[in-house]
Design a protein around this motif. Structure first.
Motif, mmCIF file in Angstrom:
data_model
loop_
_atom_site.group_PDB
_atom_site.id
_atom_site.type_symbol
_atom_site.label_atom_id
_atom_site.label_comp_id
_atom_site.label_asym_id
_atom_site.label_seq_id
_atom_site.Cartn_x
_atom_site.Cartn_y
_atom_site.Cartn_z
ATOM 1 N N THR A 115 -10.657 10.292 -0.399
ATOM 2 C CA THR A 115 -10.233 9.875 0.939
ATOM 3 C C THR A 115 -9.896 8.394 0.975
ATOM 4 O OG1 THR A 115 -11.637 11.582 1.936
ATOM 5 C CG2 THR A 115 -10.910 9.794 3.367
ATOM 6 N N ALA A 116 -10.720 7.576 0.335
ATOM 7 C CA ALA A 116 -10.459 6.138 0.292
ATOM 8 C C ALA A 116 -9.130 5.847 -0.389
ATOM 9 C CB ALA A 116 -11.594 5.422 -0.431
ATOM 10 N N GLY A 117 -8.867 6.536 -1.501
ATOM 11 C CA GLY A 117 -7.600 6.336 -2.194
ATOM 12 C C GLY A 117 -6.415 6.760 -1.352
ATOM 13 N N ALA A 118 -6.557 7.875 -0.634
ATOM 14 C CA ALA A 118 -5.474 8.358 0.217
ATOM 15 C C ALA A 118 -5.181 7.392 1.361
ATOM 16 C CB ALA A 118 -5.828 9.738 0.775
ATOM 17 N N ALA A 119 -6.196 6.672 1.798
ATOM 18 C CA ALA A 119 -6.036 5.760 2.937
ATOM 19 C C ALA A 119 -5.437 4.414 2.545
ATOM 20 C CB ALA A 119 -7.389 5.542 3.609
ATOM 21 N N ALA A 120 -5.397 4.097 1.255
ATOM 22 C CA ALA A 120 -4.982 2.766 0.816
ATOM 23 C C ALA A 120 -3.566 2.422 1.257
ATOM 24 C CB ALA A 120 -5.120 2.661 -0.707
ATOM 25 N N ILE A 121 -2.609 3.315 0.977
ATOM 26 C CA ILE A 121 -1.211 3.046 1.325
ATOM 27 C C ILE A 121 -1.015 3.002 2.842
ATOM 28 C CG2 ILE A 121 1.152 3.914 1.160
ATOM 29 C CD1 ILE A 121 0.368 5.034 -1.611
ATOM 30 N N PRO A 122 -1.504 3.993 3.609
ATOM 31 C CA PRO A 122 -1.378 3.897 5.065
ATOM 32 C C PRO A 122 -1.989 2.622 5.640
ATOM 33 C CG PRO A 122 -1.994 6.115 4.448
ATOM 34 C CD PRO A 122 -2.082 5.290 3.199
ATOM 35 N N LEU A 123 -3.117 2.179 5.095
ATOM 36 C CA LEU A 123 -3.733 0.936 5.562
ATOM 37 C C LEU A 123 -2.807 -0.252 5.373
ATOM 38 C CD1 LEU A 123 -7.488 0.961 4.437
ATOM 39 C CD2 LEU A 123 -6.630 0.492 6.737
ATOM 40 N N SER A 124 -2.192 -0.342 4.207
ATOM 41 C CA SER A 124 -1.326 -1.471 3.904
ATOM 42 C C SER A 124 -0.066 -1.453 4.764
ATOM 43 C CB SER A 124 -0.946 -1.452 2.414
ATOM 44 O OG SER A 124 -0.388 -2.682 2.025
ATOM 45 N N VAL A 125 0.536 -0.272 4.917
ATOM 46 C CA VAL A 125 1.734 -0.153 5.743
ATOM 47 C C VAL A 125 1.425 -0.488 7.204
ATOM 48 C CG1 VAL A 125 3.459 1.459 6.647
ATOM 49 C CG2 VAL A 125 2.853 1.516 4.221
ATOM 50 N N ALA A 126 0.310 0.048 7.702
ATOM 51 C CA ALA A 126 -0.072 -0.207 9.091
ATOM 52 C C ALA A 126 -0.319 -1.694 9.332
ATOM 53 C CB ALA A 126 -1.312 0.604 9.454
ATOM 54 N N TYR A 127 -0.946 -2.353 8.369
ATOM 55 C CA TYR A 127 -1.191 -3.788 8.505
ATOM 56 C C TYR A 127 0.131 -4.553 8.587
ATOM 57 C CZ TYR A 127 -3.041 -8.462 7.634
ATOM 58 O OH TYR A 127 -3.373 -9.792 7.750
ATOM 59 N N GLY A 128 1.097 -4.168 7.757
ATOM 60 C CA GLY A 128 2.398 -4.827 7.798
ATOM 61 C C GLY A 128 3.098 -4.640 9.128
ATOM 62 N N VAL A 129 3.063 -3.429 9.665
ATOM 63 C CA VAL A 129 3.677 -3.163 10.968
ATOM 64 C C VAL A 129 2.962 -3.946 12.062
ATOM 65 C CG1 VAL A 129 4.131 -1.382 12.705
ATOM 66 C CG2 VAL A 129 4.531 -0.897 10.284
ATOM 67 N N PRO A 166 -7.279 7.351 -10.278
ATOM 68 C CA PRO A 166 -8.123 8.097 -9.331
ATOM 69 C C PRO A 166 -8.225 7.403 -7.985
ATOM 70 C CG PRO A 166 -9.469 6.994 -10.974
ATOM 71 C CD PRO A 166 -8.046 6.844 -11.424
ATOM 72 N N GLY A 167 -8.620 8.156 -6.968
ATOM 73 C CA GLY A 167 -8.618 7.652 -5.604
ATOM 74 C C GLY A 167 -9.421 6.386 -5.376
ATOM 75 N N SER A 168 -10.643 6.357 -5.865
ATOM 76 C CA SER A 168 -11.490 5.187 -5.650
ATOM 77 C C SER A 168 -10.869 3.940 -6.253
ATOM 78 C CB SER A 168 -12.879 5.405 -6.259
ATOM 79 O OG SER A 168 -13.556 6.445 -5.606
ATOM 80 N N ALA A 169 -10.288 4.070 -7.453
ATOM 81 C CA ALA A 169 -9.659 2.923 -8.105
ATOM 82 C C ALA A 169 -8.444 2.451 -7.316
ATOM 83 C CB ALA A 169 -9.256 3.278 -9.535
ATOM 84 N N LEU A 170 -7.721 3.391 -6.704
ATOM 85 C CA LEU A 170 -6.561 3.016 -5.895
ATOM 86 C C LEU A 170 -7.004 2.191 -4.690
ATOM 87 C CD1 LEU A 170 -3.467 3.614 -5.988
ATOM 88 C CD2 LEU A 170 -3.884 5.292 -4.184
ATOM 89 N N PHE A 171 -8.114 2.591 -4.080
ATOM 90 C CA PHE A 171 -8.630 1.817 -2.955
ATOM 91 C C PHE A 171 -9.135 0.458 -3.431
ATOM 92 C CE2 PHE A 171 -11.849 0.642 0.237
ATOM 93 C CZ PHE A 171 -11.054 0.687 1.370
ATOM 94 N N GLY A 172 -9.756 0.430 -4.602
ATOM 95 C CA GLY A 172 -10.169 -0.844 -5.174
ATOM 96 C C GLY A 172 -8.977 -1.761 -5.394
ATOM 97 N N ALA A 173 -7.867 -1.194 -5.888
ATOM 98 C CA ALA A 173 -6.649 -1.982 -6.096
ATOM 99 C C ALA A 173 -6.121 -2.524 -4.765
ATOM 100 C CB ALA A 173 -5.582 -1.133 -6.777
ATOM 101 N N TYR A 174 -6.218 -1.692 -3.717
ATOM 102 C CA TYR A 174 -5.801 -2.161 -2.390
ATOM 103 C C TYR A 174 -6.637 -3.359 -1.947
ATOM 104 C CZ TYR A 174 -5.913 -2.500 2.674
ATOM 105 O OH TYR A 174 -5.915 -2.996 3.950
ATOM 106 N N LEU A 175 -7.951 -3.282 -2.138
ATOM 107 C CA LEU A 175 -8.822 -4.392 -1.743
ATOM 108 C C LEU A 175 -8.471 -5.665 -2.510
ATOM 109 C CD1 LEU A 175 -12.302 -2.606 -1.546
ATOM 110 C CD2 LEU A 175 -10.870 -3.342 0.368
#
Length: 259
Positions: free
Chosen positions: A106-120, A182-191
Motif C-alpha cells: 500500500t505504501a508503495g502504491a501511494a508513492a506516485i499519487p502522493l508526489s503528483v498530488a503535492y505538485g498539483v 518492491p512496494g516498501s522500497a518504492l515508498f522509501g525512494a519517495y521519502l
C-alpha cells in the motif's frame, strides 16, 4: 479568486487541493486494481488521509504562529505540509489496518499519487500567491505577486513552481521504478527523493534558520531522507518480489527441519 458561483467565491487554492485529492484517488485506485486490491479501499485511504491531513496541517501552522496568531491564520489558507504529512500518515495507517491492506504494498502504491498530488497542490499555492514564494531574484523568470494572498511587488523566485516540477520529476522516476522494486522500497525512494527536493528548494525560500543554518522544513526533509534510506536498507535485506508485491513468510517454500 478563480470565479464566483451564486455569490460564493471559489478560490484557486481550494480548487487545487480538491483536484489534487481527486487525482490522487484516481491514480491510487488504478494502482490498487493492478495490484489486486479493492479500489474502494484506495478511495477511503485518500479521503481520510486528506481530511486529517488538512486538520494536521492547520494545527501545525497555528502552533507555529502562536506568538502572532490572528483570525486570518484560522481562515482558508495557512497550512504546514509536514503537519499534514504526520496526520495523514496516522489516518492512512488506521485505514490500512481496518481494511486489512498489506502495509508495504500500500505504501508503495501511494508513492506516485502522493508526489503528483503535492505538485498539483503547489500549483494552487502559486496561483493564490500564498507567500510560499522564494527570495528576491533578478532571474528572467522571477515573478511578482502583487495580487496574491501575501502580496509582493518585488520579483522573487517562484519556488512553488520549482516544487511542482520537482514533484512531477519524482513521480516520473517512481513510475519507471514501480515494477522493478518492491512496494516498501518504492515508498522509501519517495521519502528520499521528495526530501532531497524540498531540502534544495528551501535554500531559495525565506524561512528563518532554526538549527545552525537549517530551516525547520530542511530538518523535516533530513528526517524524511533518513527514514527513506532506513526503509530501503531494510527491504534490501529481506527476500521480495518486484512489481509492488512483497513476499510474506507464507510465500516461501516449505521444508522439513531435522530436530
Amino acid at each position: 479568486m478563480l470565479f464566483s458561483l451564486f455569490g460564493i467565491d471559489v478560490q484557486t487554492y481550494g480548487v487545487s487541493k480538491a483536484g489534487a485529492a481527486l487525482l490522487a484517488a484516481h491514480l491510487l485506485g488504478r494502482e490498487f486494481t493492478r495490484l489486486g486490491l479493492k479500489r474502494e479501499s484506495a478511495h477511503a485511504l485518500v479521503f481520510w488521509a486528506t481530511v486529517w491531513g488538512f486538520v494536521g496541517a492547520k494545527v501545525y501552522f497555528v502552533l507555529e504562529n502562536l506568538d502572532d496568531l490572528t483570525w486570518h491564520h484560522l481562515g482558508g489558507m495557512g497550512f504546514t505540509w509536514y503537519g499534514g504529512l504526520i496526520a495523514g500518515v496516522v489516518a492512512a495507517l488506521v485505514v490500512i489496518r481496518r481494511h486489512g491492506l498489506p502495509l508495504g504494498t500500500t505504501a508503495g502504491a501511494a508513492a506516485i499519487p502522493l508526489s503528483v498530488a503535492y505538485g498539483v497542490g503547489r500549483l494552487g499555492c502559486f496561483f493564490a500567491g500564498d507567500g510560499t514564494y522564494g527570495k528576491p531574484s533578478d532571474l528572467p523568470w522571477a515573478m511578482t505577486f502583487a495580487d496574491g494572498a501575501v502580496p509582493t511587488n518585488v520579483p522573487v523566485h517562484p519556488t512553488q513552481l520549482y516544487e511542482t516540477v520537482a514533484a512531477f520529476v519524482v513521480a516520473g522516476v517512481l513510475w519507471w521504478a514501480r515494477k522493478r522494486v518492491p512496494g516498501s522500497a518504492l515508498f522509501g525512494a519517495y521519502l528520499v527523493l521528495s526530501g532531497l527536493a524540498r531540502f534544495q528548494v528551501e535554500f531559495l525560500r525565506t524561512n528563518s534558520p532554526l538549527v545552525a543554518w537549517l530551516t525547520q522544513p530542511q530538518l523535516w526533509s533530513l528526517a524524511s531522507i533518513g527514514a527513506g534510506l532506513v526503509v530501503i536498507v531494510l527491504v534490501a535485506s529481506r527476500p521480495h518480489d518486484v512489481g509492488g508485491h512483497e513476499m510474506s513468510p507464507a510465500s516461501f517454500p516449505s521444508r522439513t527441519v531435522d530436530a
